[in-house]
Design an enzyme around this catalytic site. Structure first.
Site, PDB file in Angstrom:
ATOM      1  N   ASP A 165      23.893 -56.726  45.629  1.00 15.61           N
ATOM      2  CA  ASP A 165      24.008 -55.364  45.099  1.00 15.61           C
ATOM      3  C   ASP A 165      24.969 -54.601  46.013  1.00 15.61           C
ATOM      4  O   ASP A 165      25.627 -55.207  46.886  1.00 15.61           O
ATOM      5  CB  ASP A 165      22.620 -54.704  44.953  1.00 15.61           C
ATOM      6  CG  ASP A 165      21.971 -54.346  46.295  1.00 15.61           C
ATOM      7  OD1 ASP A 165      22.538 -54.686  47.358  1.00 15.61           O
ATOM      8  OD2 ASP A 165      20.890 -53.743  46.278  1.00 15.61           O
TER       9      ASP A 165
ATOM     10  N   THR B 143      18.002 -55.134  52.245  1.00 15.80           N
ATOM     11  CA  THR B 143      16.954 -55.782  53.033  1.00 15.80           C
ATOM     12  C   THR B 143      16.798 -57.267  52.728  1.00 15.80           C
ATOM     13  O   THR B 143      16.145 -57.989  53.488  1.00 15.80           O
ATOM     14  CB  THR B 143      15.589 -55.129  52.733  1.00 15.80           C
ATOM     15  OG1 THR B 143      15.332 -55.290  51.331  1.00 15.80           O
ATOM     16  CG2 THR B 143      15.589 -53.646  53.091  1.00 15.80           C
TER      17      THR B 143
ATOM     18  N   HIS C 287      10.970 -77.884  54.456  1.00 14.11           N
ATOM     19  CA  HIS C 287       9.586 -77.826  53.969  1.00 14.11           C
ATOM     20  C   HIS C 287       9.455 -77.319  52.541  1.00 14.11           C
ATOM     21  O   HIS C 287       8.557 -77.756  51.817  1.00 14.11           O
ATOM     22  CB  HIS C 287       8.737 -76.920  54.869  1.00 14.11           C
ATOM     23  CG  HIS C 287       8.506 -77.486  56.242  1.00 14.11           C
ATOM     24  ND1 HIS C 287       7.441 -77.144  57.027  1.00 14.11           N
ATOM     25  CD2 HIS C 287       9.226 -78.379  56.976  1.00 14.11           C
ATOM     26  CE1 HIS C 287       7.486 -77.795  58.180  1.00 14.11           C
ATOM     27  NE2 HIS C 287       8.580 -78.545  58.177  1.00 14.11           N
TER      28      HIS C 287
ATOM     29  N   HIS D  42       5.561 -82.462  51.796  1.00 18.17           N
ATOM     30  CA  HIS D  42       6.106 -81.178  51.347  1.00 18.17           C
ATOM     31  C   HIS D  42       6.401 -81.201  49.849  1.00 18.17           C
ATOM     32  O   HIS D  42       6.299 -80.170  49.180  1.00 18.17           O
ATOM     33  CB  HIS D  42       7.370 -80.841  52.137  1.00 18.17           C
ATOM     34  CG  HIS D  42       7.150 -80.828  53.616  1.00 18.17           C
ATOM     35  ND1 HIS D  42       6.321 -79.909  54.230  1.00 18.17           N
ATOM     36  CD2 HIS D  42       7.615 -81.644  54.589  1.00 18.17           C
ATOM     37  CE1 HIS D  42       6.291 -80.150  55.536  1.00 18.17           C
ATOM     38  NE2 HIS D  42       7.069 -81.196  55.777  1.00 18.17           N
TER      39      HIS D  42
HETATM   40  C1  RB5 Z   1      19.362 -50.355  47.801  1.00 19.81           C
HETATM   41  O1  RB5 Z   1      19.329 -49.068  48.328  1.00 19.81           O
HETATM   42  C2  RB5 Z   1      18.266 -51.189  48.409  1.00 19.81           C
HETATM   43  O2  RB5 Z   1      17.036 -50.746  47.952  1.00 19.81           O
HETATM   44  C3  RB5 Z   1      18.466 -52.653  48.061  1.00 19.81           C
HETATM   45  O3  RB5 Z   1      19.711 -53.075  48.526  1.00 19.81           O
HETATM   46  C4  RB5 Z   1      17.451 -53.613  48.653  1.00 19.81           C
HETATM   47  O4  RB5 Z   1      17.303 -53.431  50.017  1.00 19.81           O
HETATM   48  C5  RB5 Z   1      16.169 -53.674  47.967  1.00 19.81           C
HETATM   49  O5  RB5 Z   1      15.260 -54.467  48.284  1.00 19.81           O
END
Ligand code: RB5
Length: 146
Positions: free
Chosen positions: A8, A67, A98, A133
């Site tokens: 994204d 994230t 695994h 596994h």
């Molecule tokens: C975008 O602001 C952010 O929420 C996205 O990139 C991600 O971290 C979501 O899990």
């Protein structure tokens, strides 16, 4: 090996870094975007990329968002996908050995480009150990069939 790559808006820079790594490693890949500076929704990229791994068009996928969490949650909704959220090299190796993970997700707001490269390289080069596994991931596949 064919790899699909997507992010994204929160993962654009790290995605570029990983695309350079794939070129250096001579791995065939497709970059699904996003080509964006404005905000987009990670499921709109993570789910289509995961579907293209699940249907066999690609062997592996690498997903990046801020994230890594939203991308990993989205990808794991697709039947047949085992997407690991990975931010260290030990886990990158372990999840191939695994879990036979066919996708990883990383967060551009969590790790820097050098570590992300090491993680991706390790994950791409590590083989599944199978044995006990295989039985375990078979139970996940069985659950998906229920
Ligand atoms: C975008 O602001 C952010 O929420 C996205 O990139 C991600 O971290 C979501 O899990």
């Amino acid at each position: 090996m064919k790899v699909i790559l997507a992010s994204d808006h929160g993962g654009v820079n790290l995605r570029k870094e990983i695309s350079e790594l794939l070129e250096e490693m001579n791995i065939e890949f497709e970059d699904m975007g996003c080509d964006c500076e404005t905000s987009v929704d990670y499921p709109d990229y993570g789910i289509p990329a995961a579907e293209r791994v699940a249907n066999g068009e690609f062997d592996r996928g690498i997903l990046i968002c801020g994230t890594g969490i939203g991308m990993s949650i989205s990808a794991n909704k697709v039947k047949g996908i085992r997407c690991a959220l990975v931010h260290d090299v030990f886990s990158a190796k372990a999840t191939r050995e695994h879990n036979d993970s066919n996708m990883i997700a990383m967060g551009e707001r969590v790790i820097g480009p050098g570590l992300a490269r090491e993680i991706a390289k390790t994950w791409l080069e590590t083989e599944f150990l199978a044995g006990r596994h295989a039985n375990r991931i078979g139970k996940i596949a069985d659950y998906e069939e229920e």
